[in-house]
Write a protein that holds these residues in place. Structure first.
Motif, PDB file in Angstrom:
ATOM      1  N   GLY A 165      37.487  26.153  38.619  1.00  0.00           N
ATOM      2  CA  GLY A 165      37.459  25.536  39.938  1.00  0.00           C
ATOM      3  C   GLY A 165      36.987  26.487  41.016  1.00  0.00           C
ATOM      4  N   ARG A 166      37.414  27.734  40.896  1.00  0.00           N
ATOM      5  CA  ARG A 166      37.035  28.743  41.889  1.00  0.00           C
ATOM      6  C   ARG A 166      35.534  29.013  41.843  1.00  0.00           C
ATOM      7  NH1 ARG A 166      38.411  30.486  46.803  1.00  0.00           N
ATOM      8  NH2 ARG A 166      37.824  32.662  47.132  1.00  0.00           N
ATOM      9  N   LYS A 167      34.974  29.075  40.641  1.00  0.00           N
ATOM     10  CA  LYS A 167      33.536  29.300  40.495  1.00  0.00           C
ATOM     11  C   LYS A 167      32.747  28.166  41.160  1.00  0.00           C
ATOM     12  CE  LYS A 167      33.677  31.912  36.165  1.00  0.00           C
ATOM     13  NZ  LYS A 167      33.442  31.839  34.705  1.00  0.00           N
ATOM     14  N   LYS A 168      33.229  26.938  41.001  1.00  0.00           N
ATOM     15  CA  LYS A 168      32.562  25.792  41.619  1.00  0.00           C
ATOM     16  C   LYS A 168      32.575  25.921  43.139  1.00  0.00           C
ATOM     17  CE  LYS A 168      33.323  22.249  38.083  1.00  0.00           C
ATOM     18  NZ  LYS A 168      34.048  20.988  37.757  1.00  0.00           N
ATOM     19  N   ALA A 169      33.735  26.330  43.676  1.00  0.00           N
ATOM     20  CA  ALA A 169      33.870  26.464  45.128  1.00  0.00           C
ATOM     21  C   ALA A 169      32.950  27.555  45.665  1.00  0.00           C
ATOM     22  CB  ALA A 169      35.319  26.774  45.491  1.00  0.00           C
ATOM     23  N   LEU A 170      32.932  28.695  44.988  1.00  0.00           N
ATOM     24  CA  LEU A 170      32.087  29.812  45.426  1.00  0.00           C
ATOM     25  C   LEU A 170      30.607  29.450  45.328  1.00  0.00           C
ATOM     26  CD1 LEU A 170      34.039  32.745  43.713  1.00  0.00           C
ATOM     27  CD2 LEU A 170      33.965  32.228  46.165  1.00  0.00           C
ATOM     28  N   SER A 171      30.242  28.789  44.243  1.00  0.00           N
ATOM     29  CA  SER A 171      28.848  28.376  44.057  1.00  0.00           C
ATOM     30  C   SER A 171      28.436  27.374  45.137  1.00  0.00           C
ATOM     31  CB  SER A 171      28.660  27.760  42.676  1.00  0.00           C
ATOM     32  OG  SER A 171      28.916  28.716  41.667  1.00  0.00           O
ATOM     33  N   ILE A 195      27.885  38.359  50.463  1.00  0.00           N
ATOM     34  CA  ILE A 195      28.204  39.523  49.618  1.00  0.00           C
ATOM     35  C   ILE A 195      29.577  39.354  48.976  1.00  0.00           C
ATOM     36  CG2 ILE A 195      28.726  41.990  49.652  1.00  0.00           C
ATOM     37  CD1 ILE A 195      26.592  42.246  51.895  1.00  0.00           C
ATOM     38  N   ASN A 196      30.577  38.987  49.784  1.00  0.00           N
ATOM     39  CA  ASN A 196      31.940  38.834  49.271  1.00  0.00           C
ATOM     40  C   ASN A 196      32.039  37.769  48.186  1.00  0.00           C
ATOM     41  OD1 ASN A 196      33.183  40.801  50.891  1.00  0.00           O
ATOM     42  ND2 ASN A 196      33.542  39.364  52.574  1.00  0.00           N
ATOM     43  N   THR A 197      31.465  36.597  48.463  1.00  0.00           N
ATOM     44  CA  THR A 197      31.560  35.510  47.495  1.00  0.00           C
ATOM     45  C   THR A 197      30.739  35.803  46.233  1.00  0.00           C
ATOM     46  OG1 THR A 197      29.835  34.333  48.762  1.00  0.00           O
ATOM     47  CG2 THR A 197      32.122  33.687  49.149  1.00  0.00           C
ATOM     48  N   SER A 198      29.598  36.432  46.405  1.00  0.00           N
ATOM     49  CA  SER A 198      28.772  36.797  45.248  1.00  0.00           C
ATOM     50  C   SER A 198      29.499  37.808  44.369  1.00  0.00           C
ATOM     51  CB  SER A 198      27.430  37.386  45.691  1.00  0.00           C
ATOM     52  OG  SER A 198      26.649  36.429  46.351  1.00  0.00           O
ATOM     53  N   ASN A 199      30.129  38.779  44.998  1.00  0.00           N
ATOM     54  CA  ASN A 199      30.867  39.792  44.246  1.00  0.00           C
ATOM     55  C   ASN A 199      32.029  39.173  43.479  1.00  0.00           C
ATOM     56  OD1 ASN A 199      29.200  41.847  45.099  1.00  0.00           O
ATOM     57  ND2 ASN A 199      30.568  42.572  46.724  1.00  0.00           N
ATOM     58  N   GLU A 200      32.734  38.254  44.133  1.00  0.00           N
ATOM     59  CA  GLU A 200      33.859  37.604  43.446  1.00  0.00           C
ATOM     60  C   GLU A 200      33.357  36.786  42.261  1.00  0.00           C
ATOM     61  OE1 GLU A 200      37.594  34.496  44.081  1.00  0.00           O
ATOM     62  OE2 GLU A 200      36.237  34.866  45.762  1.00  0.00           O
ATOM     63  N   LEU A 201      32.263  36.101  42.467  1.00  0.00           N
ATOM     64  CA  LEU A 201      31.694  35.285  41.396  1.00  0.00           C
ATOM     65  C   LEU A 201      31.255  36.158  40.221  1.00  0.00           C
ATOM     66  CD1 LEU A 201      31.134  32.280  40.906  1.00  0.00           C
ATOM     67  CD2 LEU A 201      28.863  32.595  41.893  1.00  0.00           C
TER      68      LEU A 201
END
Length: 205
Positions: A165-171, A195-201
């Motif tokens: 679910g988190r990956k979907k939200a970040l994407s 940068i932040n969201t890409s790094n988390e993903l």
């Protein structure tokens, strides 16, 4: 600070001070629930702090403030109707203080907009949803703290379900032309948010 802001806001429309106090106590109690780790009073304070910087650009400040106070008043990780339920509650409470029906409806629509964070025809709404997502563009330390708090809120889900679910939200955020819909927030937070969201993903792969 938040207590004074809310009570002064309500007192513009109702002289029933006991009612205003009870409404604030309801908000404080809801945002202090044990299962809330990110969607708390601190979150409201952060949003209002960011919005203060663009107050001169906001047309209907009172409605935006009410939307802030009520947008996550109902937030449970296990349901998908949080925004709708919060908007409904906001309408009920605003009716009690005699808030103009048209403005109350605008407030409800603002709250509903915090579900998808898509560009709105109403610029006040864009400022609200941008401030709601400001954390994405904060410092790496603040972002890390945010991700940990969100994970705690969703602790009912095992890692494989949460990560999906988190990956979907970040994407979803990364696929937007711009995470932020207003010039002010885009200039202030867009680069860091990506940068932040890409790094988390990347870390979740």
């Amino acid at each position: 600070m938040l207590t004074d802001i809310f009570l002064q806001l309500v007192n513009k429309y109702s002289k029933d001070h006991e009612l205003a106090t009870n409404l604030w106590l309801e908000i404080f109690t809801k945002y202090s629930e044990p299962k809330k780790h990110y969607h708390t009073i601190d979150h409201l304070e952060a949003i209002i702090s960011d919005l203060q910087e663009v107050k001169d650009k906001i047309v209907d400040w009172d409605t935006v403030l009410f939307a802030v106070f009520y947008h996550d008043i109902i937030y449970k990780a296990s349901i998908s109707t949080n925004e709708g339920d919060s908007a409904k509650l906001a309408m009920q409470r605003l009716a009690v203080i005699g808030y103009p029906a048209e403005k109350a409806a605008k407030c409800a629509n603002m709250i509903l907009a915090t579900k998808s964070h898509e560009l709105s025809d109403d610029n006040d709404t864009n400022y609200l949803i941008d401030a709601d997502l400001a954390v994405l563009g904060k410092t790496p330390y603040e972002y890390q703290k945010y991700t940990e708090q969100i994970r705690e809120e969703y602790s009912v889900y095992p890692d494989f379900m949460y990560n999906s679910g988190r990956k979907k939200a970040l994407s979803h955020f990364l696929q937007m032309d711009s995470v932020y819909k207003t010039k002010y927030f885009s200039k202030k937070y867009e680069a860091a948010a990506r940068i932040n969201t890409s790094n988390e993903l990347d870390e979740m792969k």
